[in-house]
Motif scaffolding. Structure first.
Motif: not given
Lengths: 185, 482
Positions: A24-51
């Motif tokens: 889900v975080m990958t989808l938000v971070y990489d493909f959620g271009l229409a979503l607010p930046v803050i949301l995508r950035n948070t997704a990036g941090v969570i994704l990094f944490g998962c990896i």
């Protein structure tokens, strides 16, 4: 929900939750271009944490549900392996299947797996400590901890040997590129 | 008495002869010495990380001085934003399709003719000092008197303790390739020391020096003096970027193990450290009285994206990646110091410009154009309308394993940019006038369908022209490096 519980054994549940989170975080971070930046950035941090930490958390989740260290290690590797396959697939889209697979052998990924074993080693120590303090029966030997160090030690030794013999950092980049030249150009 | 008259007559004749010789000596114009050429190339230095470009905190007083005393090209680009292809284009004046260095794997072809060969034949003493970094073995360049480079770390070199190679001979770390020049270990200082010694040793003859820095490439290490200089600066990231960009998903495999802001500070400090060394070389030219008759150019092999389009890289056909600094100082050209040009110039233009400045004919196989006419526009009233020098040009990126960036071809005009991706990404069309940050893709906008069709046609034409084979016109017998 009941069906999911039946399908997924308790030992695998933490790993599966992390996997779904990472997807889900990958989808938000990489493909959620229409979503607010803050949301995508948070997704990036969570994704990094998962990896980076997913293997360790999955390991703990599996051990808490009765897995042996070996089975917990297999479960812990679920997320790293699938993330790695995604990276190979992405490289394959650009360079073709064979070169994409070779791209997946970059030193970076090998050291990533070694790092995951270290993370699982740390998780193993946490479990052992937990069992020890709680006088639980699941506690096995502390000696198993050493095995988690082996992949990193082995890789570093091979890298050092390669450097001494060929003058190339065989895993990290230059040696890897020489291999690419030899195989694909 | 007769003896006295004869003596006086003789004395008068001698005085007249002396006086006329002296007068003749003053009146007869000296044959003008060929201008010296110093070309300084940085690695990955993007166009706007310069004081002269109004950057909010990066200090580059010496590059700014070149701009103040010379001409700053605000629209300078590389035709392929990757080290090796771009460097080969600077040297040959050709597109990668012609010189063959398409990415960091396709080797340099020794049949390529660099501008050094022509300059050598015209009487120049020639030197290449610094990062060569092109695939294949380090060549024995024709027309080169001094070739100092390195193959350490696959040609990348390291910021500290890089061992050098001089005219094919490998030296130990710490050994100097230019007698008299010090090696202190930090690569930017070392290369500058070699360049300064070279200039001093060759001040009596026209020389062409190519000083190729490793800075400001990864790992972006400033020297001790510049380190920490921008620690207190507040970095404003592009709106689409965030501090975690270097770490999220697969990005951390590029070994940027810090926040984006911290890495940008390292980059800026490394640029300032390099600028200080450029200042030392400029001072040396002044000290030797050579500045007036020296063409000095500062440029970079490509730009760098710091979070724009959520990318940390070059390679892509976006502005931050393909746009480079290009500053020229040549008092002999007769320009108005501090002039700025908005004409689009390319890395391909370097070689023809240098030949033009040296009074040489530009060979037909060179695909760039001399920018000398742009330097000669004295007053702003003489400036032609932007676009008259070049109205469109082609950008090309070839796949470069293992970086997951699709091959792409782009057409850049003064107003529009069309990017055609080979696979993996939708084509893009930007109106740079209304959208300079390239945020709104107009590829599916019906209102821009006609523009798109025209640009595609132009791009096809440019591709055909770039690929057209030209016979290389080699200069006659030229001394090779021995």
């Amino acid at each position: 929900m009941h069906m999911l519980n039946t399908l997924i054994q308790p030992q695998w549940r933490t790993a599966m939750v992390l996997l779904v989170t990472a997807i889900v975080m990958t989808l938000v971070y990489d493909f959620g271009l229409a979503l607010p930046v803050i949301l995508r950035n948070t997704a990036g941090v969570i994704l990094f944490g998962c990896i980076i930490l997913g293997a360790g958390v999955s390991y703990i989740g599996a051990r808490m549900k009765g897995s042996s260290p070996l089975q917990a290690t297999k479960i812990g590797l679920l997320l790293p392996v699938l993330w790695h396959l995604k990276e190979i697939w992405m490289a394959g889209q650009i360079f073709g299947l064979a070169a994409g697979i070779y791209a997946g052998l970059q030193g970076f990924y090998l050291f990533y797996y070694a790092l995951m074993f270290l993370v699982m080693g740390a998780a193993h120590l946490c479990c052992e400590l937990y069992y020890l303090l709680g006088n639980k029966e699941q506690s096995c030997s502390w000696g198993v901890s050493g095995y988690f160090l082996l992949p990193m030690l082995l890789l570093c030794a091979l890298e050092w040997l390669g450097w001494m013999l060929t003058g190339l950092d065989i895993f990290m980049f230059q040696g890897f590129l020489q291999g690419y030249r030899f195989l694909f150009t | 008495m007769r003896k006295t008259v004869s003596f006086l007559t003789m004395l008068s004749l001698l005085c007249w002869a002396w006086a006329s010789t002296s007068a003749e000596g003053e009146l007869t114009p000296k044959p003008k010495r060929l201008p010296n050429i110093v070309f300084i190339l940085a690695d990955d230095h993007r166009w706007d990380f310069l004081g002269a470009m109004g950057h909010p905190f990066v200090e580059t007083p010496n590059i700014d001085r070149i701009a103040k005393e010379g001409v700053l090209f605000e629209n300078a680009f590389v035709t392929s934003s990757l080290c090796s292809p771009s460097r080969a284009s600077f040297l040959t004046g050709q597109y990668p399709e012609q010189h063959g260095v398409k990415n960091n794997f396709t080797p340099w072809d020794n049949a390529n003719i660099t501008y050094f060969e022509y300059l050598k034949q015209a009487g120049y003493h020639t030197a290449f000092i610094g990062k060569w970094h092109m695939p294949g073995a380090i060549p024995r360049l024709r027309g080169m008197d001094l070739f100092v480079t390195f193959d350490h770390m696959g040609g990348q070199g390291a910021y500290y303790n890089t061992p050098y190679i001089v005219n094919g001979k490998a030296l130990k770390a710490g050994e100097t390739p230019v007698p008299g020049a010090k090696v202190n270990g930090y690569i930017t200082d070392d290369l500058t020391n070699f360049a300064m010694q070279y200039v001093e040793d060759n001040q009596d003859k026209p020389f062409a020096l190519y000083l190729s820095h490793k800075a400001v490439h990864l790992s972006m290490q400033p020297d001790e003096e510049a380190a920490g200089r921008y620690d207190d600066q507040e970095i404003r990231l592009p709106s689409e970027a965030d501090s975690w960009l270097a770490l999220a998903d697969g990005n951390f495999k590029h070994f940027l193990w810090s926040s984006l802001e911290e890495k940008i500070k390292d980059y800026a400090e490394t640029a300032t450290a390099m600028d200080q060394q450029i200042g030392r070389l400029m001072d040396k030219l002044d000290e030797l009285g050579l500045a007036e008759n020296t063409l000095l150019i500062y440029a970079a092999d490509n730009g760098y994206m710091w979070g724009e389009h959520r990318l940390i890289d070059k390679r892509w056909a976006y502005e931050e990646s393909m746009r480079v600094p290009f500053v020229v100082r040549y008092p002999g050209a007769g320009y108005r110091p501090g002039q700025r040009s908005s004409e689009m110039i390319l890395n391909l233009d370097l070689a023809p410009t240098l030949l033009d400045v040296a009074g040489l004919k530009i060979p037909g196989h060179m695909q760039g154009k001399s920018v000398l006419p742009l330097l000669q526009s004295r007053e702003s009233g003489d400036q032609k309308l932007p676009g008259e020098f070049r109205d469109a040009w082609m950008y090309r990126y070839f796949e470069d394993f293992p970086y997951p960036v699709p091959a792409q071809t782009a057409l850049r005009t003064q107003r529009y940019k069309l990017i055609d991706y080979e696979r993996g990404k939708r084509d893009e069309l930007f109106d740079l006038q209304s959208d300079p940050r390239e945020q709104h893709n107009l590829i599916d906008d019906p209102a821009h369908a006609a523009v798109q069709a025209r640009l595609r046609q132009q791009l096809q034409l440019q591709q055909q022209q770039a690929a057209q084979t030209h016979t290389r016109q080699a200069p006659a017998a030229v001394a090779s490096v021995e």
